[in-house]
Design a protein around this motif. Structure first.
Motif, short mmCIF file in Angstrom:
data_model
loop_
_atom_site.label_atom_id
_atom_site.label_comp_id
_atom_site.label_asym_id
_atom_site.label_seq_id
_atom_site.Cartn_x
_atom_site.Cartn_y
_atom_site.Cartn_z
N MET A 95 9.70 -3.98 4.45
CA MET A 95 8.83 -4.56 3.45
C MET A 95 9.01 -6.08 3.46
N ASP A 96 7.90 -6.77 3.40
CA ASP A 96 7.91 -8.23 3.38
C ASP A 96 8.49 -8.72 2.06
N PRO A 97 9.61 -9.45 2.08
CA PRO A 97 10.22 -9.90 0.83
C PRO A 97 9.32 -10.83 0.03
N ASP A 98 8.35 -11.46 0.67
CA ASP A 98 7.43 -12.34 -0.06
C ASP A 98 6.53 -11.57 -1.02
N LEU A 99 6.41 -10.26 -0.84
CA LEU A 99 5.58 -9.46 -1.74
C LEU A 99 6.21 -9.34 -3.12
N LEU A 100 7.53 -9.43 -3.19
CA LEU A 100 8.20 -9.18 -4.47
C LEU A 100 7.78 -10.15 -5.57
N GLY A 101 7.54 -11.41 -5.24
CA GLY A 101 7.08 -12.36 -6.26
C GLY A 101 5.75 -11.96 -6.85
N ALA A 102 4.84 -11.52 -6.01
CA ALA A 102 3.53 -11.07 -6.50
C ALA A 102 3.68 -9.83 -7.38
N PHE A 103 4.55 -8.93 -6.98
CA PHE A 103 4.75 -7.72 -7.77
C PHE A 103 5.43 -8.04 -9.10
N PRO A 134 13.96 4.12 4.24
CA PRO A 134 13.78 2.66 4.22
C PRO A 134 12.42 2.22 3.67
N LEU A 135 11.62 3.13 3.13
CA LEU A 135 10.28 2.77 2.68
C LEU A 135 10.22 2.50 1.18
N TRP A 136 9.39 1.53 0.81
CA TRP A 136 9.12 1.21 -0.57
C TRP A 136 7.64 1.48 -0.82
N TYR A 137 7.33 2.02 -1.99
CA TYR A 137 5.95 2.33 -2.35
C TYR A 137 5.61 1.71 -3.69
N LEU A 138 4.38 1.26 -3.80
CA LEU A 138 3.82 0.86 -5.08
C LEU A 138 3.11 2.08 -5.64
N VAL A 139 3.43 2.45 -6.88
CA VAL A 139 2.74 3.54 -7.56
C VAL A 139 1.76 2.89 -8.52
N PHE A 164 1.17 3.47 -2.46
CA PHE A 164 0.85 2.62 -1.33
C PHE A 164 2.15 2.15 -0.68
N ARG A 165 2.26 2.39 0.60
CA ARG A 165 3.43 1.88 1.32
C ARG A 165 3.37 0.37 1.29
N MET A 166 4.46 -0.23 0.85
CA MET A 166 4.45 -1.68 0.69
C MET A 166 4.39 -2.42 2.02
N ASP A 167 4.81 -1.79 3.11
CA ASP A 167 4.70 -2.47 4.41
C ASP A 167 3.28 -2.47 4.93
N ARG A 168 2.36 -1.81 4.24
CA ARG A 168 0.95 -1.79 4.62
C ARG A 168 0.08 -2.64 3.70
N ILE A 169 0.73 -3.31 2.73
CA ILE A 169 0.03 -4.16 1.78
C ILE A 169 0.07 -5.59 2.27
N SER A 170 -1.08 -6.26 2.18
CA SER A 170 -1.12 -7.70 2.50
C SER A 170 -2.01 -8.41 1.48
N ASN A 171 -1.82 -9.70 1.37
CA ASN A 171 -2.63 -10.56 0.49
C ASN A 171 -2.66 -10.08 -0.96
N PRO A 172 -1.49 -9.75 -1.54
CA PRO A 172 -1.51 -9.31 -2.94
C PRO A 172 -1.80 -10.48 -3.88
N GLU A 173 -2.56 -10.20 -4.92
CA GLU A 173 -2.80 -11.23 -5.93
C GLU A 173 -3.00 -10.56 -7.28
N ALA A 174 -2.46 -11.22 -8.29
CA ALA A 174 -2.66 -10.75 -9.67
C ALA A 174 -4.10 -11.03 -10.08
N VAL A 175 -4.63 -10.16 -10.91
CA VAL A 175 -5.94 -10.37 -11.51
C VAL A 175 -5.65 -10.74 -12.96
#
Length: 105
Positions: free
Chosen positions: A1-9, A45-50, A62-73
């Motif tokens: 999982m890309d550690p940069d995703l954690l800030g968006a989450f 080793p997998l992380w998922y967003l529920v 959603f498998r977090m390693d398949r998520i890209s370009n996350p943004e808050a609405v």
């Protein structure tokens, strides 16, 4: 999982905002998704967003390693839902105990 995703989450979980992201499924098909982030499921080793998907009126993971370009609405908000398999998921604030706040999950 890309550690940069954690800030968006962190932003969407703590603010209870919808999250919009690009997703690639197991067959490589790409879609844009917008969901209510409800929990994280970690099955090393997998992380998922529920998330609750209002377009499908159901939970999706959603498998977090398949998520890209996350943004808050930021103009959206949602209520916490009962996750049917809640005993198996981890609320975001338990992943980072140093970031715990008075939010109830």
């Amino acid at each position: 999982m890309d550690p940069d995703l954690l800030g968006a989450f962190e932003t969407v979980f703590l603010g209870r905002h919808f999250i919009r992201f690009d997703y690639s499924d197991a067959k490589g098909r790409k879609t844009e998704r917008q969901v209510e982030p409800q929990a994280m499921l970690i099955l090393p080793p997998l992380w998922y967003l529920v998330g609750w998907d209002p377009a499908r009126h159901d939970f999706r993971h959603f498998r977090m390693d398949r998520i890209s370009n996350p943004e808050a609405v930021p103009t959206t908000s949602f209520r916490r839902r009962h996750v049917p398999f809640e005993n198996d998921v981890c609320p975001y604030n338990e992943l980072h105990p140093e970031r715990r706040s008075s939010h109830s999950w």
